[in-house]
Design an enzyme around this catalytic site. Structure first.
Site, mmCIF file in Angstrom:
data_model
loop_
_atom_site.group_PDB
_atom_site.id
_atom_site.type_symbol
_atom_site.label_atom_id
_atom_site.label_comp_id
_atom_site.label_asym_id
_atom_site.label_seq_id
_atom_site.Cartn_x
_atom_site.Cartn_y
_atom_site.Cartn_z
ATOM 1 N N ASN A 1 36.647 -65.792 112.481
ATOM 2 C CA ASN A 1 36.385 -65.717 113.925
ATOM 3 C C ASN A 1 35.845 -64.317 114.165
ATOM 4 O OD1 ASN A 1 38.682 -67.702 115.907
ATOM 5 N ND2 ASN A 1 38.134 -68.056 113.796
ATOM 6 N N LYS B 1 46.429 -63.961 105.061
ATOM 7 C CA LYS B 1 45.412 -62.908 105.179
ATOM 8 C C LYS B 1 45.982 -61.536 104.833
ATOM 9 C CE LYS B 1 41.925 -61.398 108.585
ATOM 10 N NZ LYS B 1 41.424 -61.708 109.953
ATOM 11 N N ASN C 1 48.534 -64.752 109.523
ATOM 12 C CA ASN C 1 47.244 -65.425 109.674
ATOM 13 C C ASN C 1 47.013 -66.166 108.356
ATOM 14 O OD1 ASN C 1 44.563 -66.165 110.010
ATOM 15 N ND2 ASN C 1 43.985 -64.252 111.002
ATOM 16 N N GLU D 1 38.972 -70.026 110.413
ATOM 17 C CA GLU D 1 40.196 -69.267 110.657
ATOM 18 C C GLU D 1 40.761 -69.636 112.031
ATOM 19 O OE1 GLU D 1 41.263 -64.480 111.093
ATOM 20 O OE2 GLU D 1 39.295 -65.239 111.693
ATOM 21 N N GLU E 1 44.888 -57.944 115.954
ATOM 22 C CA GLU E 1 45.492 -58.673 114.833
ATOM 23 C C GLU E 1 46.661 -57.915 114.215
ATOM 24 O OE1 GLU E 1 43.366 -61.091 111.968
ATOM 25 O OE2 GLU E 1 41.499 -60.568 112.995
ATOM 26 N N CYS F 1 38.401 -64.408 106.935
ATOM 27 C CA CYS F 1 37.662 -63.486 107.808
ATOM 28 C C CYS F 1 37.411 -62.125 107.165
ATOM 29 C CB CYS F 1 38.380 -63.372 109.153
ATOM 30 S SG CYS F 1 37.327 -62.695 110.475
#
Length: 315
Positions: free
Chosen positions: A198, A128, A111, A52, A147, A173
């Site tokens: 991550n 994501k 993302n 990621e 995020e 993730c």
């Protein structure tokens, strides 16, 4: 591990990255990715999973408000001038890959991951969906995870691409912790799910023992692979990045739920495994024969509720 009399083999690799610092340029990172891709190809791998947000440091650890500063971490085109060598190498080596990065689409920020075929062309894109963390700085937190400030919720669902080698899906993730992620792909007959992450070892806003970070990471992969009869190739960004340790633990997990190979370093590292895709078919025809055993008429609450609520009234 279960074996099949009619094996259908696919050689997968996972390319873990050590830390990417803020001062590292995209050119420097792409050179590292190229070395990992070549390493995987030299072992005979046909597909590689990268992490990621592979092209930059994990920038959501900082609370930034300057739009130019923020957008410097995002890609406006893919491939661009700095990432093109990776696509060229994929074509020359005949190795496909998954790559995670921050995507700028007009004014929207995602993302994102892409699936690049063995001819170097983009086959598909995923954004994501399960965005973790916070939208604003948390006072007193040892580590920020913002995020929700920088990324919109993905709008592409959980598609599966039918490549000449396998049916391949993607997630990113935190998606790996949610069973719905894999069940939607499992219902499309997915063979391989590629996942980049991550995951910081220190991001715990409550008193949870640190060792559970790796435990829950592997538990999520193993249960998802088993319950959806698929292989999972999961790639970490690892090591101490801008003072923040990340867990590593990249792995390839079988439909049996077994971890077939995993990293133990926190550096750039390739792991690989020749996967028998017919094991997916074995489980889909037996214990997880969805058509025979699923009862969706009793699963309505999954779509009706987001958060937990009161028990349903009994008839």
């Amino acid at each position: 591990m279960v074996t099949s009399s009619t094996a259908r083999k696919l050689h997968l690799a996972v390319a873990q990255l050590g830390p990417v610092q803020r001062a590292d340029s995209r050119k420097q990172v792409v050179l590292r990715l190229l070395e990992l891709l070549k390493d995987a190809a030299s072992r005979g791998a046909a597909w590689v999973t990268f992490p990621e947000l592979a092209l930059t440091t994990f920038f959501p650890r900082w609370d930034m408000d300057d739009s130019a500063e923020i957008r410097a971490f995002f890609e406006t085109e893919m491939p661009g001038p700095e990432t093109r060598p990776l696509f060229d190498a994929a074509r020359e080596l005949s190795v496909g890959f998954y790559l995670g990065y921050a995507e700028l689409d007009g004014d929207r920020q995602f993302n994102t991951s892409i699936l690049v075929g063995r001819d170097g062309t983009i086959l598909g894109k995923y954004r994501k969906i399960h965005i973790p963390g916070d939208a604003a700085t948390v006072s007193g937190a040892a580590l920020q995870h913002l995020e929700k400030k920088y990324f919109a919720v993905g709008d592409l669902g959980f598609p599966v691409w039918e490549t000449p080698d396998a049916k391949i899906g993607m997630c990113i993730c935190n998606d790996r912790r949610w069973p719905e992620t894999f069940r939607v792909m499992g219902l499309q007959g997915v063979d391989v799910v590629m996942n980049g992450y991550n995951t910081p070892s220190g991001y715990v806003q409550w008193n949870e023992p640190i060792h559970l970070r790796m435990h829950h990471h592997l538990l999520s992969l193993q249960s998802a692979a088993y319950q959806n009869a698929c292989w999972i190739a999961s790639a970490a960004k690892a090591g101490v990045e801008e003072g923040s340790p990340m867990i590593g633990g990249s792995a390839i997990v079988a439909p049996t739920g077994e971890v077939m190979v995993r990293t133990f370093s926190e550096d750039d590292e390739v792991i690989n495994f020749v996967c028998d895709l017919s094991v997916c078919e074995y489980y889909r025809a037996n214990i997880f024969n969805f058509a025979a055993h699923r009862r969706p008429e009793h699963y309505g609450l999954i779509l009706e509720r987001t958060g937990a609520g009161a028990p349903l009234a009994r008839p």
